[in-house]
Write an enzyme that holds these catalytic residues in place. Structure first.
Site, short mmCIF file in Angstrom:
data_model
loop_
_atom_site.label_atom_id
_atom_site.label_comp_id
_atom_site.label_asym_id
_atom_site.label_seq_id
_atom_site.Cartn_x
_atom_site.Cartn_y
_atom_site.Cartn_z
N HIS A 1 -4.57 -0.75 5.94
CA HIS A 1 -4.00 0.00 7.08
C HIS A 1 -4.87 -0.08 8.33
CE1 HIS A 1 -6.79 2.90 5.44
NE2 HIS A 1 -5.99 3.26 4.46
N HIS B 1 0.87 -1.20 0.00
CA HIS B 1 0.00 0.00 0.00
C HIS B 1 0.90 1.23 0.00
CE1 HIS B 1 -3.80 2.15 1.57
NE2 HIS B 1 -2.89 3.09 1.30
N HIS C 1 -10.42 1.26 2.04
CA HIS C 1 -10.15 2.21 3.12
C HIS C 1 -11.37 2.16 4.02
CE1 HIS C 1 -8.33 6.06 4.74
NE2 HIS C 1 -9.46 5.91 5.42
N ASP D 1 1.47 2.55 3.51
CA ASP D 1 0.62 3.75 3.39
C ASP D 1 1.48 5.00 3.48
OD1 ASP D 1 -1.65 5.19 2.87
OD2 ASP D 1 -2.45 5.06 4.91
N HIS E 1 1.63 5.31 -1.66
CA HIS E 1 1.25 6.51 -2.43
C HIS E 1 2.50 7.07 -3.10
CE1 HIS E 1 -2.83 6.77 -0.75
NE2 HIS E 1 -2.25 6.20 0.31
N LYS F 1 -9.06 -0.24 -5.61
CA LYS F 1 -9.06 0.39 -4.29
C LYS F 1 -10.34 1.18 -4.08
CE LYS F 1 -7.76 2.10 -0.38
NZ LYS F 1 -6.60 2.87 -0.01
O1 DOR Z 1 -3.24 9.54 5.84
C1 DOR Z 1 -3.57 9.22 4.72
N1 DOR Z 1 -3.01 9.78 3.62
N2 DOR Z 1 -4.51 8.29 4.59
C2 DOR Z 1 -5.02 7.98 3.39
O2 DOR Z 1 -5.89 7.15 3.33
C3 DOR Z 1 -4.60 8.69 2.17
C4 DOR Z 1 -3.26 9.25 2.34
C5 DOR Z 1 -2.88 10.25 1.26
O3 DOR Z 1 -3.14 9.97 0.09
O4 DOR Z 1 -2.32 11.28 1.60
ZN ZN Z 2 -3.26 5.07 1.63
#
Ligand code: DOR
Ligand code: ZN
Length: 335
Positions: free
Chosen positions: A168, A13, A134, A240, A15, A95
């Site tokens: 998460h 997971h 999520h 995450d 980003h 997702k």
């Molecule tokens: O804290 C987070 N940041 N939780 C998420 O689900 C998304 C993520 C983000 O994309 O910044």
């Molecule tokens: Zn995330």
């Protein structure tokens, strides 16, 4: 010197964002991970075959070598079966975000109407596309994940052949849910194995520890540790890691997200060693994910050594968790 070797670490997971941020953060994950499940919550979410293919190309262009596999995901909408068949070979998962629950999730699901979702979820079951969720309601912030458990139960029982990943997880309720339904799995971040709400707002407010779902109570942390440290076969590491520029975190209206990607393996070694569980780390950071997702990553061997390592103050514009603090494990070699 004590060392610990991990084979094919996977981040289930992650980003990576886009543009300059992508160029800054993708090489950091590619250095120590064999691959990662890449989240689709871009400003315009990844929701077509063209989006997936072009984003994958931009990711590949941002990493300095070929040893990193971006496992692509699609942003959940009620897609029809023909569309899902056309993208199945290009994605590893879909997702689902409840609408407005976190960063760039405005186009997510606004009501969990099983009838309306069933064509998509049946097709995903048939095509063996896992659903990553999520799992938070829009209730009181500390209760959002626990309140979402009834939705997990509804999804898991209505679509028993669908692999559902509770992303998460942060609560004992989610840990308990794991063994209740055969088709429920979970990812756990490294920061949720370290933080409670006290580390976010218990003293001075700590914006770099603020994320969604927010870190919970000590008993929730204990429940997460109890399954991560023994590498329960239904849990996988998913960082995450969610980079935001420093000025968006240290500001009025702090963006949610903890940046951990470049130091995740070092922190995991520290935690697993502390609890005398280093032998289980391989399963948590790779083997379980390989069997749950049926993936076979390219060979990568990461050796960590036990020595003092000071976490950098920043990686380009992004401040990591524990910036400037010393930890006990560092990466020695990557082959
Ligand atoms: O804290 C987070 N940041 N939780 C998420 O689900 C998304 C993520 C983000 O994309 O910044
Ligand atoms: Zn995330």
């Amino acid at each position: 010197m004590q060392t610990h070797t991990l084979l094919m670490p996977l981040d289930m997971h992650l980003h990576l964002r886009d543009g300059v941020m992508l160029e800054n953060v993708a090489p950091l994950s590619a250095y120590s991970f064999s691959g990662a499940i890449v989240m689709p919550n871009l400003v315009s979410p990844v929701s077509s075959l063209k989006d997936i293919q072009e984003y994958k190309q931009r990711i590949m262009a941002s990493v300095p070598n070929d040893y990193f596999e971006p496992y692509m995901t699609l942003f959940y909408k009620n897609y029809d079966k023909a569309f899902l068949e056309s993208v199945a070979d290009d994605i590893t998962a879909i997702k689902l975000y409840p609408a407005g629950i976190t960063t760039n999730s405005e186009g997510g699901v606004s009501s969990f109407n099983i009838k309306e979702m069933s064509e998509t979820l049946e097709a995903m079951s048939e095509l063996e596309i896992p659903l990553c969720v999520h799992g938070e309601t829009d209730g009181f912030v500390m209760d959002r994940e626990a309140e979402f458990m009834s939705i997990y139960e509804l999804l898991a029982s209505s679509f028993p052949k669908l692999k559902i990943i509770m992303e998460h997880i942060t609560t004992k309720e989610a840990v308990e849910m794991l063994d209740k339904y055969e088709n429920l799995y979970a990812t756990i971040t490294v920061h949720h194995l370290l933080l409670t709400l006290d580390d976010v707002v218990g003293g001075m407010m700590m914006p770099h520890n603020f994320c969604k779902p927010i870190a919970k109570r000590p008993e929730d942390l204990d429940a997460l540790l109890s399954v991560a440290l023994k590498a329960h076969p239904k849990v996988m590491f998913g960082s995450d890691s969610a980079p935001h520029p420093q000025n968006k975190k240290e500001s009025c209206g702090c963006a949610a997200g903890v940046f951990t990607a470049p130091i995740a393996l070092q922190l995991l070694c520290e935690i697993f060693e502390q609890y005398e569980s280093l032998d289980n780390l391989q399963a948590f950071v790779s083997d379980n994910a390989q069997s749950i997702y049926g993936i076979c990553p390219e060979f990568k061997e990461v050796t960590l050594e036990k020595r003092t390592f000071v976490i950098p103050q920043n990686y380009s514009s992004v401040v990591p968790i524990y910036a400037g603090q010393a930890i006990n494990w560092a990466i020695q070699t990557v082959d």
